[in-house]
Design a protein around this motif. Sequence first.
Motif, PDB file in Angstrom:
ATOM      1  N   PRO A 185      19.026   5.908  -4.359  1.00 18.83           N
ATOM      2  CA  PRO A 185      18.539   5.243  -4.896  1.00 18.83           C
ATOM      3  C   PRO A 185      16.670   5.593  -4.713  1.00 18.83           C
ATOM      4  CG  PRO A 185      18.385   4.845  -2.374  1.00 18.83           C
ATOM      5  CD  PRO A 185      19.637   5.910  -2.649  1.00 18.83           C
ATOM      6  N   PRO A 186      15.721   5.596  -5.989  1.00 22.87           N
ATOM      7  CA  PRO A 186      14.629   5.901  -5.744  1.00 22.87           C
ATOM      8  C   PRO A 186      14.014   5.274  -4.611  1.00 22.87           C
ATOM      9  CG  PRO A 186      14.806   4.523  -7.482  1.00 22.87           C
ATOM     10  CD  PRO A 186      15.577   3.969  -6.843  1.00 22.87           C
ATOM     11  N   ARG A 187      13.106   6.900  -3.905  1.00 23.16           N
ATOM     12  CA  ARG A 187      12.146   6.625  -2.715  1.00 23.16           C
ATOM     13  C   ARG A 187      10.842   7.434  -3.306  1.00 23.16           C
ATOM     14  NH1 ARG A 187      15.594   9.566   1.588  1.00 23.16           N
ATOM     15  NH2 ARG A 187      13.726   8.117   2.796  1.00 23.16           N
ATOM     16  N   TYR A 188       9.694   6.694  -2.936  1.00 24.64           N
ATOM     17  CA  TYR A 188       8.984   7.259  -2.828  1.00 24.64           C
ATOM     18  C   TYR A 188       8.083   7.241  -1.272  1.00 24.64           C
ATOM     19  CZ  TYR A 188      10.376   6.827  -7.721  1.00 24.64           C
ATOM     20  OH  TYR A 188      10.893   6.719  -9.058  1.00 24.64           O
ATOM     21  N   MET A 189       6.566   7.189  -1.853  1.00 23.15           N
ATOM     22  CA  MET A 189       5.853   7.324  -0.499  1.00 23.15           C
ATOM     23  C   MET A 189       4.782   7.899  -1.505  1.00 23.15           C
ATOM     24  SD  MET A 189       4.646   9.421   2.847  1.00 23.15           S
ATOM     25  CE  MET A 189       4.380  10.732   2.239  1.00 23.15           C
ATOM     26  N   ILE A 190       3.898   6.799  -1.193  1.00 21.51           N
ATOM     27  CA  ILE A 190       2.946   6.085  -1.704  1.00 21.51           C
ATOM     28  C   ILE A 190       1.295   6.597  -0.905  1.00 21.51           C
ATOM     29  CG2 ILE A 190       0.788   4.754  -2.940  1.00 21.51           C
ATOM     30  CD1 ILE A 190       3.602   3.283  -3.798  1.00 21.51           C
ATOM     31  N   ILE A 191       0.192   7.376  -1.101  1.00 17.44           N
ATOM     32  CA  ILE A 191      -0.838   7.486  -0.122  1.00 17.44           C
ATOM     33  C   ILE A 191      -2.143   7.323  -0.759  1.00 17.44           C
ATOM     34  CG2 ILE A 191      -1.745   9.638   1.182  1.00 17.44           C
ATOM     35  CD1 ILE A 191       0.969  10.775   0.813  1.00 17.44           C
ATOM     36  N   GLU A 192      -2.470   6.269  -0.406  1.00 15.74           N
ATOM     37  CA  GLU A 192      -4.150   5.672  -0.922  1.00 15.74           C
ATOM     38  C   GLU A 192      -4.419   6.168  -0.235  1.00 15.74           C
ATOM     39  OE1 GLU A 192      -3.393   1.504  -1.251  1.00 15.74           O
ATOM     40  OE2 GLU A 192      -2.167   1.691  -2.956  1.00 15.74           O
ATOM     41  N   SER A 193      -5.723   6.501  -1.427  1.00 18.49           N
ATOM     42  CA  SER A 193      -7.326   7.262  -0.634  1.00 18.49           C
ATOM     43  C   SER A 193      -8.006   5.955  -0.084  1.00 18.49           C
ATOM     44  CB  SER A 193      -8.261   7.585  -1.323  1.00 18.49           C
ATOM     45  OG  SER A 193      -8.886   6.242  -2.401  1.00 18.49           O
ATOM     46  N   GLU A 194      -8.482   6.008   1.080  1.00 21.54           N
ATOM     47  CA  GLU A 194      -9.629   5.348   1.520  1.00 21.54           C
ATOM     48  C   GLU A 194     -10.224   3.615   1.321  1.00 21.54           C
ATOM     49  OE1 GLU A 194     -12.337   6.800   4.745  1.00 21.54           O
ATOM     50  OE2 GLU A 194     -10.868   7.539   5.820  1.00 21.54           O
ATOM     51  N   SER A 195     -11.049   4.451  -0.361  1.00 19.67           N
ATOM     52  CA  SER A 195     -11.408   3.713  -0.768  1.00 19.67           C
ATOM     53  C   SER A 195     -10.823   2.989  -2.326  1.00 19.67           C
ATOM     54  CB  SER A 195     -12.530   4.292  -2.130  1.00 19.67           C
ATOM     55  OG  SER A 195     -11.981   5.562  -2.806  1.00 19.67           O
ATOM     56  N   GLN A 196      -9.702   3.357  -2.186  1.00 18.33           N
ATOM     57  CA  GLN A 196      -8.175   3.197  -2.867  1.00 18.33           C
ATOM     58  C   GLN A 196      -8.859   2.613  -4.722  1.00 18.33           C
ATOM     59  OE1 GLN A 196      -7.403  -1.109  -1.556  1.00 18.33           O
ATOM     60  NE2 GLN A 196      -5.548  -0.746   0.149  1.00 18.33           N
ATOM     61  N   ASN A 197      -9.323   3.950  -4.714  1.00 17.85           N
ATOM     62  CA  ASN A 197      -9.785   4.355  -6.205  1.00 17.85           C
ATOM     63  C   ASN A 197      -8.877   5.295  -6.495  1.00 17.85           C
ATOM     64  OD1 ASN A 197     -11.782   2.081  -6.150  1.00 17.85           O
ATOM     65  ND2 ASN A 197     -13.110   3.910  -5.139  1.00 17.85           N
ATOM     66  N   GLU A 198      -8.032   5.886  -5.877  1.00 19.71           N
ATOM     67  CA  GLU A 198      -6.788   6.857  -5.556  1.00 19.71           C
ATOM     68  C   GLU A 198      -5.916   7.222  -5.274  1.00 19.71           C
ATOM     69  OE1 GLU A 198      -9.835  10.626  -6.661  1.00 19.71           O
ATOM     70  OE2 GLU A 198      -9.433  10.500  -4.585  1.00 19.71           O
ATOM     71  N   ARG A 199      -5.185   7.379  -6.150  1.00 17.17           N
ATOM     72  CA  ARG A 199      -3.250   7.632  -5.158  1.00 17.17           C
ATOM     73  C   ARG A 199      -2.900   8.558  -5.894  1.00 17.17           C
ATOM     74  NH1 ARG A 199       1.042   3.155  -7.716  1.00 17.17           N
ATOM     75  NH2 ARG A 199       0.563   3.512  -9.356  1.00 17.17           N
ATOM     76  N   SER A 200      -2.133   8.963  -4.203  1.00 18.34           N
ATOM     77  CA  SER A 200      -1.129  10.362  -5.003  1.00 18.34           C
ATOM     78  C   SER A 200      -0.152   9.550  -4.518  1.00 18.34           C
ATOM     79  CB  SER A 200      -1.501  11.132  -4.034  1.00 18.34           C
ATOM     80  OG  SER A 200      -2.480  12.347  -4.059  1.00 18.34           O
ATOM     81  N   ILE A 201       1.813   9.915  -4.703  1.00 16.98           N
ATOM     82  CA  ILE A 201       3.006   9.337  -4.644  1.00 16.98           C
ATOM     83  C   ILE A 201       3.747  10.271  -4.516  1.00 16.98           C
ATOM     84  CG2 ILE A 201       4.925   8.371  -5.921  1.00 16.98           C
ATOM     85  CD1 ILE A 201       2.762   6.567  -7.559  1.00 16.98           C
ATOM     86  N   GLN A 202       4.176  10.668  -3.101  1.00 20.18           N
ATOM     87  CA  GLN A 202       5.148  11.420  -2.769  1.00 20.18           C
ATOM     88  C   GLN A 202       6.987  11.539  -3.114  1.00 20.18           C
ATOM     89  OE1 GLN A 202       4.841  15.338  -1.196  1.00 20.18           O
ATOM     90  NE2 GLN A 202       6.956  14.874  -2.198  1.00 20.18           N
ATOM     91  N   VAL A 203       7.202  12.368  -4.426  1.00 18.05           N
ATOM     92  CA  VAL A 203       8.782  11.677  -4.762  1.00 18.05           C
ATOM     93  C   VAL A 203       9.688  12.621  -3.393  1.00 18.05           C
ATOM     94  CG1 VAL A 203      10.714  11.738  -6.566  1.00 18.05           C
ATOM     95  CG2 VAL A 203       8.354  11.942  -7.291  1.00 18.05           C
ATOM     96  N   ILE A 204      10.472  11.626  -2.934  1.00 16.80           N
ATOM     97  CA  ILE A 204      11.506  12.020  -1.929  1.00 16.80           C
ATOM     98  C   ILE A 204      12.720  11.630  -3.023  1.00 16.80           C
ATOM     99  CG2 ILE A 204      12.699  11.366   0.328  1.00 16.80           C
ATOM    100  CD1 ILE A 204      10.498   9.469   1.034  1.00 16.80           C
ATOM    101  N   GLN A 205      12.963  13.728  -3.369  1.00 15.28           N
ATOM    102  CA  GLN A 205      14.360  13.589  -4.019  1.00 15.28           C
ATOM    103  C   GLN A 205      15.427  13.909  -3.733  1.00 15.28           C
ATOM    104  OE1 GLN A 205      14.247  17.618  -6.182  1.00 15.28           O
ATOM    105  NE2 GLN A 205      14.020  15.936  -8.258  1.00 15.28           N
ATOM    106  N   PRO A 206      16.471  13.180  -4.099  1.00 17.15           N
ATOM    107  CA  PRO A 206      17.507  13.440  -2.342  1.00 17.15           C
ATOM    108  C   PRO A 206      18.275  14.251  -3.077  1.00 17.15           C
ATOM    109  CG  PRO A 206      18.082  12.279  -5.380  1.00 17.15           C
ATOM    110  CD  PRO A 206      16.499  12.281  -4.850  1.00 17.15           C
ATOM    111  N   SER A 207      19.488  15.040  -2.040  1.00 17.17           N
ATOM    112  CA  SER A 207      19.846  16.031  -1.836  1.00 17.17           C
ATOM    113  C   SER A 207      21.153  15.273  -1.505  1.00 17.17           C
ATOM    114  CB  SER A 207      19.421  16.484  -0.501  1.00 17.17           C
ATOM    115  OG  SER A 207      19.319  16.005   0.582  1.00 17.17           O
TER     116      SER A 207
END
Length: 321
Positions: free
Chosen positions: A240-262
């Motif tokens: 299944p696709p799995r992602y971790m979303i990291i939002e800034s404190e202001s929530q005006n930007e974000r980063s997404i870490q893709v957890i690639q399967p193995s």
Amino acid sequence: MNISLSTNHCFLCGSKLIKATEEHIFPKWLQHKFKLWNETITLLNGSKIPYRMLKIPCCHKCNNEYLSEIEKEVSDAVNNGYESFVLLDEDKIFYWASKILYGLLFKELSLNKDRKDPNAGKIMTAESMERFSTLHILLQGIRIPTKFLDIKPYSIFIFKMYEYENEDRRNFNYFDSYNQNIYGMKMNDIGFIMCIEDSGVHGELGKSSFGKYKDKVLHEIQLQEIFAQINYKQYLALYPPRYMIIESESQNERSIQVIQPSGNLFEEWSQEVYGHILTRILARIIGPENIKFEDIYSPPDKVMTFLNNEDGSFKEIPKYM
């Protein structure tokens, strides 16, 4: 019902619509360019609807700011052809393509499964839409600056296609497999296929499989064969696709870490099953009366290919076949 699935709220940001606007799922510039306004598209229940009627609720800000910006970039690239399109930021293509697929599913929430029986329910239910909640989260990158860390959540393959003269209908085609979250389109000399939530897996695997076609000009039937291969491969996916979303404190930007399967990523490939899928997909463009499973599959494991010759070299297909 989730606020984002209500016709009284913007399909993208979820804000309540005070002054309603509507977003064309297939943008107006695309419909005019390829004369789609009065053409029809087939929905999940088999019914047909004109492209011009495919509209979804959208707030003024999302419609006229965020989405308009992406439409401008994509339309400019399409108008300038393949050489321009391949230089476009792939994230922009991802957002543009994903909005169309998500928009089609959203629209089917408001359409009756059976026009003659209003009690039969809608084509798409809110419960069914839950499986696309991750896609909706990813789509927020249209309005929230988003950075994908290391790996993209999607894979995209772009190919140079035959372009036809005099507004030939073969210059445009849209196709998808909503069950596998795979989408494709042909626009003049541009053809692309996108796996919307595959954690970038097909992009890595496809480098060796499809990279050899990058300097070739493909016929539509060859693009459909590639689509069939990716479609079946994604059907076999065990992860299944799995992602971790990291939002800034202001929530005006974000980063997404893709957890690639193995490990073991796919079930075993069956040439016979693939033959059925290829037959069904090719029948959509050349007609079911012109292709049969027996034409495609020869036991025990041979499947006809329009991509390669017997020696593995690229099969040159005439523009007008």
